[in-house]
Design a protein around this motif. Structure first.
Motif, mmCIF file in Angstrom:
data_model
loop_
_atom_site.group_PDB
_atom_site.id
_atom_site.type_symbol
_atom_site.label_atom_id
_atom_site.label_comp_id
_atom_site.label_asym_id
_atom_site.label_seq_id
_atom_site.Cartn_x
_atom_site.Cartn_y
_atom_site.Cartn_z
ATOM 1 N N PRO A 70 0.790 -1.233 0.000
ATOM 2 C CA PRO A 70 0.000 0.000 0.000
ATOM 3 C C PRO A 70 0.826 1.290 0.000
ATOM 4 N N ILE A 84 -7.964 2.353 -7.011
ATOM 5 C CA ILE A 84 -7.284 1.090 -6.700
ATOM 6 C C ILE A 84 -7.849 -0.058 -7.527
ATOM 7 N N ASP A 108 -13.828 1.282 -10.460
ATOM 8 C CA ASP A 108 -13.774 2.093 -9.244
ATOM 9 C C ASP A 108 -15.148 2.626 -8.852
ATOM 10 N N TYR A 129 -15.109 0.771 5.946
ATOM 11 C CA TYR A 129 -15.466 0.561 4.547
ATOM 12 C C TYR A 129 -16.882 1.027 4.266
ATOM 13 N N THR A 145 -11.244 -5.157 3.618
ATOM 14 C CA THR A 145 -11.721 -3.887 4.155
ATOM 15 C C THR A 145 -12.019 -3.998 5.647
ATOM 16 N N ASP A 186 -5.649 6.443 -4.133
ATOM 17 C CA ASP A 186 -6.940 6.189 -3.505
ATOM 18 C C ASP A 186 -8.059 6.572 -4.469
ATOM 19 N N THR A 193 -10.554 3.297 -0.832
ATOM 20 C CA THR A 193 -9.375 4.051 -0.410
ATOM 21 C C THR A 193 -8.606 3.239 0.616
ATOM 22 N N ARG A 194 -7.369 3.623 0.854
ATOM 23 C CA ARG A 194 -6.514 2.861 1.764
ATOM 24 C C ARG A 194 -7.039 2.839 3.194
ATOM 25 N N ASP A 195 -7.668 3.937 3.632
ATOM 26 C CA ASP A 195 -8.153 3.955 5.007
ATOM 27 C C ASP A 195 -9.337 3.017 5.219
#
Length: 268
Positions: free
Chosen positions: A68, A77, A89, A130, A126, A74, A137-139
């Protein structure tokens, strides 16, 4: 002078050949998660419509590796950062068809349209941040893979199976599979929508939805163009028995070729 010129031309020719070989390796090494079906597989199989170019090349979601810390931005992905695959996406209101899963052992299958020297296959899941109605996104991800398979530069088989242990979750989530290539700077990305503890299969309600394929038994019954088949399912068609190599729907047995989804078999 002639000798010097020959040396220069030889060096130039060698450099051109090296670049050509490198580019060929980059172009020919492709693959995608096919079971449970990734978004790419769903688009290619016709389970979801309005997918654009990815419908014809589900194996081509190739982007920078190093995820990552690096990799696609973001929100991009699932497409590997490719604008031409932006449909992957698009969360579609959280209505991508999802595969029913539960915590514990599960097999994930990749389909390789061409082999490539491989570093790892990594799987991310996730977390409780999520939101299936928003681009990934990464978070929204646990950034430590819940499963990783080291290959040390070996080339994958046409079909790669990975037995993983899914962590506990509830409701709709997304598995991100990343195939890291050993001898290029790229990786292949596959987003797989799943439903923990649910009835599975998404029923998309937005415009991109197509018909809901019917289930097909696995006992060598007649092939049904409207049915969904997964790896190992067997059918008969035009007097021949075929076994599915991965998730498929609408692909006629006997027409998919040596590297296609249907392979002749002698047993159900």
């Amino acid at each position: 002078m002639r000798t010097k010129r020959k040396i220069i031309l030889s060096i130039a020719g060698a450099a051109t050949l090296a670049v050509s070989v490198s580019m060929a390796a980059l172009a020919w090494g492709h693959g995608y998660a096919s079971n449970p079906p990734s978004r790419s597989a769903l688009c290619a199989g016709g389970a979801v419509s309005d997918c654009g170019a990815i419908s014809y090349e589900p194996q081509s979601v190739e982007g920078p590796k190093g995820f990552p810390a690096a990799g696609p931005a973001d929100g991009e992905i699932c497409s590997g950062g490719h604008a031409e695959f932006a449909e992957l996406d698009d969360p579609r209101g959280g209505n991508w068809p999802a595969t029913a899963v539960s915590a514990g052992t599960r097999t994930f299958t990749w389909t390789m349209t061409a082999a490539h020297a491989t570093a790892t296959f990594d799987y991310y899941l996730t977390n409780d941040r999520y939101d299936p109605a928003k681009p990934l996104t990464r978070d929204m991800l646990d950034l430590k893979p819940f499963a990783s398979f080291q290959m040390g530069g070996a080339r994958p088989d046409h079909t790669m199976n990975h037995t993983v242990t899914l962590p506990a979750r509830s409701g709709r989530h997304l598995v991100l599979g990343v195939w890291n290539i050993a001898d290029t700077v790229n990786a292949f990305y596959s987003c797989i929508d799943v439903e923990f503890g649910g009835g599975g299969g998404g029923t998309p309600t937005s415009n991109p939805t197509t018909s809901s394929p019917t289930e097909q038994p696995t006992d060598c019954g007649a092939w049904d163009a409207a049915a969904v088949y997964t790896a190992g399912d067997t059918v008969t068609h035009n007097g021949t028995t075929y076994r599915a190599g991965w998730w498929t729907s609408g692909e006629e047995p006997g027409t998919t070729g040596e590297w296609g989804v249907w392979r002749p078999t002698t047993a159900c």
